[in-house]
Design a protein around this motif. Structure first.
Motif, mmCIF file in Angstrom:
data_model
loop_
_atom_site.group_PDB
_atom_site.id
_atom_site.type_symbol
_atom_site.label_atom_id
_atom_site.label_comp_id
_atom_site.label_asym_id
_atom_site.label_seq_id
_atom_site.Cartn_x
_atom_site.Cartn_y
_atom_site.Cartn_z
ATOM 1 N N GLU A 105 -7.342 104.395 -58.608
ATOM 2 C CA GLU A 105 -6.366 105.201 -57.810
ATOM 3 C C GLU A 105 -7.131 105.867 -56.425
ATOM 4 O O GLU A 105 -6.330 105.928 -55.570
ATOM 5 N N GLN A 106 -8.404 105.997 -56.330
ATOM 6 C CA GLN A 106 -9.027 106.582 -55.239
ATOM 7 C C GLN A 106 -9.554 105.407 -54.188
ATOM 8 O O GLN A 106 -9.601 105.830 -52.919
ATOM 9 N N HIS A 107 -9.984 104.328 -54.661
ATOM 10 C CA HIS A 107 -10.577 103.270 -53.771
ATOM 11 C C HIS A 107 -10.048 102.067 -54.394
ATOM 12 O O HIS A 107 -10.791 101.427 -55.333
ATOM 13 N N ALA A 108 -8.949 101.582 -53.763
ATOM 14 C CA ALA A 108 -8.456 100.142 -54.307
ATOM 15 C C ALA A 108 -9.420 99.124 -54.340
ATOM 16 O O ALA A 108 -9.883 98.666 -53.159
ATOM 17 N N PRO A 109 -9.588 98.504 -55.408
ATOM 18 C CA PRO A 109 -10.641 97.213 -55.295
ATOM 19 C C PRO A 109 -9.951 96.050 -54.885
ATOM 20 O O PRO A 109 -8.690 96.115 -55.085
ATOM 21 N N GLN A 110 -10.570 95.104 -54.453
ATOM 22 C CA GLN A 110 -9.974 93.582 -54.106
ATOM 23 C C GLN A 110 -10.586 92.599 -55.088
ATOM 24 O O GLN A 110 -10.001 91.559 -55.130
ATOM 25 N N LEU A 111 -11.392 93.005 -56.149
ATOM 26 C CA LEU A 111 -11.874 92.189 -57.076
ATOM 27 C C LEU A 111 -12.378 93.132 -58.204
ATOM 28 O O LEU A 111 -13.041 93.979 -58.132
ATOM 29 N N VAL A 112 -12.132 92.352 -59.530
ATOM 30 C CA VAL A 112 -12.450 93.301 -60.627
ATOM 31 C C VAL A 112 -13.083 92.120 -61.642
ATOM 32 O O VAL A 112 -12.901 91.175 -61.963
ATOM 33 N N SER A 113 -14.267 92.529 -62.054
ATOM 34 C CA SER A 113 -14.943 91.503 -63.080
ATOM 35 C C SER A 113 -15.144 92.482 -64.384
ATOM 36 O O SER A 113 -15.333 93.587 -64.372
ATOM 37 N N VAL A 114 -15.356 91.903 -65.715
ATOM 38 C CA VAL A 114 -15.329 92.578 -66.918
ATOM 39 C C VAL A 114 -16.560 91.921 -67.503
ATOM 40 O O VAL A 114 -16.373 90.569 -67.810
ATOM 41 N N MET A 115 -17.381 92.669 -68.036
ATOM 42 C CA MET A 115 -18.592 92.177 -68.753
ATOM 43 C C MET A 115 -19.021 93.023 -69.764
ATOM 44 O O MET A 115 -18.496 94.201 -70.009
ATOM 45 N N ASP A 116 -19.847 92.568 -70.655
ATOM 46 C CA ASP A 116 -20.433 93.366 -71.800
ATOM 47 C C ASP A 116 -22.027 92.853 -72.012
ATOM 48 O O ASP A 116 -22.022 91.457 -72.529
ATOM 49 N N HIS A 117 -22.807 93.471 -71.755
ATOM 50 C CA HIS A 117 -24.124 93.072 -71.694
ATOM 51 C C HIS A 117 -24.911 93.721 -73.093
ATOM 52 O O HIS A 117 -26.149 93.970 -73.121
ATOM 53 N N SER A 118 -24.143 93.837 -74.119
ATOM 54 C CA SER A 118 -24.637 94.058 -75.319
ATOM 55 C C SER A 118 -25.527 93.070 -75.893
ATOM 56 O O SER A 118 -25.136 91.894 -75.720
ATOM 57 N N PRO A 119 -26.314 93.293 -76.938
ATOM 58 C CA PRO A 119 -27.311 92.298 -77.294
ATOM 59 C C PRO A 119 -26.756 91.238 -78.494
ATOM 60 O O PRO A 119 -25.733 91.509 -78.970
ATOM 61 N N GLY A 120 -27.363 89.913 -78.393
ATOM 62 C CA GLY A 120 -26.886 88.876 -79.197
ATOM 63 C C GLY A 120 -25.465 88.339 -78.894
ATOM 64 O O GLY A 120 -25.336 87.435 -79.464
ATOM 65 N N GLN A 121 -24.959 88.288 -77.736
ATOM 66 C CA GLN A 121 -23.905 87.731 -77.062
ATOM 67 C C GLN A 121 -24.142 87.702 -75.692
ATOM 68 O O GLN A 121 -24.701 88.149 -75.088
ATOM 69 N N ARG A 122 -23.240 86.501 -75.291
ATOM 70 C CA ARG A 122 -22.935 86.204 -73.771
ATOM 71 C C ARG A 122 -24.268 86.033 -73.238
ATOM 72 O O ARG A 122 -25.318 85.082 -73.407
ATOM 73 N N GLN A 123 -24.671 87.036 -71.829
ATOM 74 C CA GLN A 123 -26.073 86.592 -71.255
ATOM 75 C C GLN A 123 -27.276 86.611 -72.298
ATOM 76 O O GLN A 123 -28.124 86.070 -72.058
ATOM 77 N N PHE A 124 -26.974 87.625 -73.135
ATOM 78 C CA PHE A 124 -28.293 87.744 -74.069
ATOM 79 C C PHE A 124 -27.962 87.547 -75.489
ATOM 80 O O PHE A 124 -28.150 88.094 -76.542
ATOM 81 N N ALA A 125 -27.500 86.178 -75.596
ATOM 82 C CA ALA A 125 -27.193 85.610 -77.007
ATOM 83 C C ALA A 125 -28.711 85.428 -77.544
ATOM 84 O O ALA A 125 -28.878 85.378 -78.904
ATOM 85 N N ASN A 126 -29.432 85.026 -76.942
ATOM 86 C CA ASN A 126 -31.104 85.246 -77.208
ATOM 87 C C ASN A 126 -31.408 86.567 -77.400
ATOM 88 O O ASN A 126 -31.796 87.183 -76.253
#
Length: 378
Positions: free
Chosen positions: A153-174
């Protein structure tokens, strides 16, 4: 203005010639030199389109140069802007983190300061690069959805990415890599680390799925381009495609990268990965994807100067068939088009005169001058 005696990195080739600029736009691209008074002699160096950066968190380090030190916002932003331009980056999507893995982190405290400084600098004409807002949403954080809606509402973005850095999956599957990274970053004892892992796992279970869907639905309704982050499996990619994501940031496996590419997503990898020869997290190497034709975009991520160096690295790497023109597309026209910007990223008549003049020195590039909208800014 005329730039002449240049090796012009065009769409599919490098040609020796001249570029004419009028009213901030490229007017003509011609083979051969001109001898008109006032023409800029590029001395046989490379003339390339200004670089387009979709995902950098470089701004954060200037707002908090040391733990507990909050630097004045506009001054911090201007230093960041100067660093972008000196790296040849003329369009930058500044990624600020909405949510974090650590409660009360400086990232959360800096959210409004960074977005406000970006807006103020842009409105007052103090920026040398074009700065656009990229909200990178950590969906496993309890306050992410609320913070996202407020920033939207306050600062309209031009790109959005969605991430989850929790352990055991995605970037940190190891999980061992997860332990190594976060214990080193936050100086946690073994006991504190295990408690940290338990909290992050529970937070992901509670928030990630619902927040991911809500954020993506909002972005689609506002026509904001969406990017996934660290997809590791075909199932992750299928979910990303189903949620309307067009860019696949930093897929961690060959299977995910190939699936994203086959679905028409633009596969984005880190330029530091190219320069260093591999991922710091132990995931796939960008040059492997390049050799398989699965690499579409490069991002400087945390090191701005890596973007141009990575293009030269790929162009000189015998493991793939990239020449300088195709490697340059990864850092100019392809990211521009993926973000819906069709007025830049190429040296062609009618497009913005965002240009850089550089030389190849040993195994890296050396930038001499940068122009934005036809005006020299470096």
């Amino acid at each position: 203005m005329i730039l002449t005696n240049a090796q012009i990195v065009a769409d599919n080739e490098v040609i020796h010639g001249s570029v004419s600029i009028r009213d901030g736009l490229i007017d003509a691209v011609d083979a051969g030199n001109v001898s008109l008074p006032g023409a800029v002699d590029c001395a046989g160096g490379y003339l390339m389109p200004g670089l387009v950066e979709l995902h950098t968190d470089n701004m954060e380090k200037h707002f908090t140069p040391r733990p507990g030190v909050a630097w004045p916002g506009l001054q911090a932003f201007k230093v960041h802007d100067a660093q972008m331009i000196s790296a040849g980056i003329t369009t930058v999507f500044d990624a600020i983190s909405v949510g974090d893995v650590i409660e009360g982190s400086e990232r959360l405290n800096n959210l409004a300061r960074m977005a406000g400084a970006l807006d103020e600098s842009r409105q007052r004409g103090l920026s040398r690069a074009d700065h656009l807002l990229h909200l990178r949403c950590e969906v496993s954080h309890a306050d992410t959805l609320e913070n996202f809606n407020r920033l939207l509402e306050q600062h309209a973005p031009q790109l959005v990415s969605v991430m989850d850095h929790s352990p055991g999956q995605r970037q940190f599957a190891n999980i061992d890599k997860y332990r190594e990274y976060y214990q080193g970053k936050y100086k946690l004892s073994n006991e504190a680390l295990e408690a940290f892992i338990e909290r992050q796992t529970e937070a992901s279970r509670r928030y990630s799925d619902s927040y991911r869907k809500a954020i993506c639905e909002t972005c689609l309704s506002h026509n904001i381009p969406l990017a996934s982050h660290d997809d590791a499996t075909v199932e992750h990619v299928d979910e990303s495609v189903g949620l309307g994501m067009a860019i696949a940031e930093f897929p961690t496996t060959h299977e995910a990268a190939r699936s994203a590419h086959n679905h028409g997503m633009a596969v984005l990898m880190g330029a530091p990965n190219v320069v260093r020869g591999g991922s710091h997290s132990g995931n796939i190497a960008a040059h492997d994807l390049a050799s398989q034709g699965l690499l579409d975009i490069l991002s400087s991520d945390y090191y701005p100067a890596s973007l141009l160096d990575a293009a030269f690295h790929l162009a000189n790497d015998e493991r793939n068939d990239y020449d300088l023109a195709t490697a340059t597309a990864l850092i100019s026209v392809r990211p521009a088009e993926a973000a819906g910007l069709h007025d830049r990223g190429r040296i062609a008549p009618g497009l913005k005169a965002d240009l850089l003049w550089c030389e190849a020195v040993d195994d890296h590039s050396h930038i001499l001058h940068v122009w934005k909208h036809g005006q020299r800014v470096f």
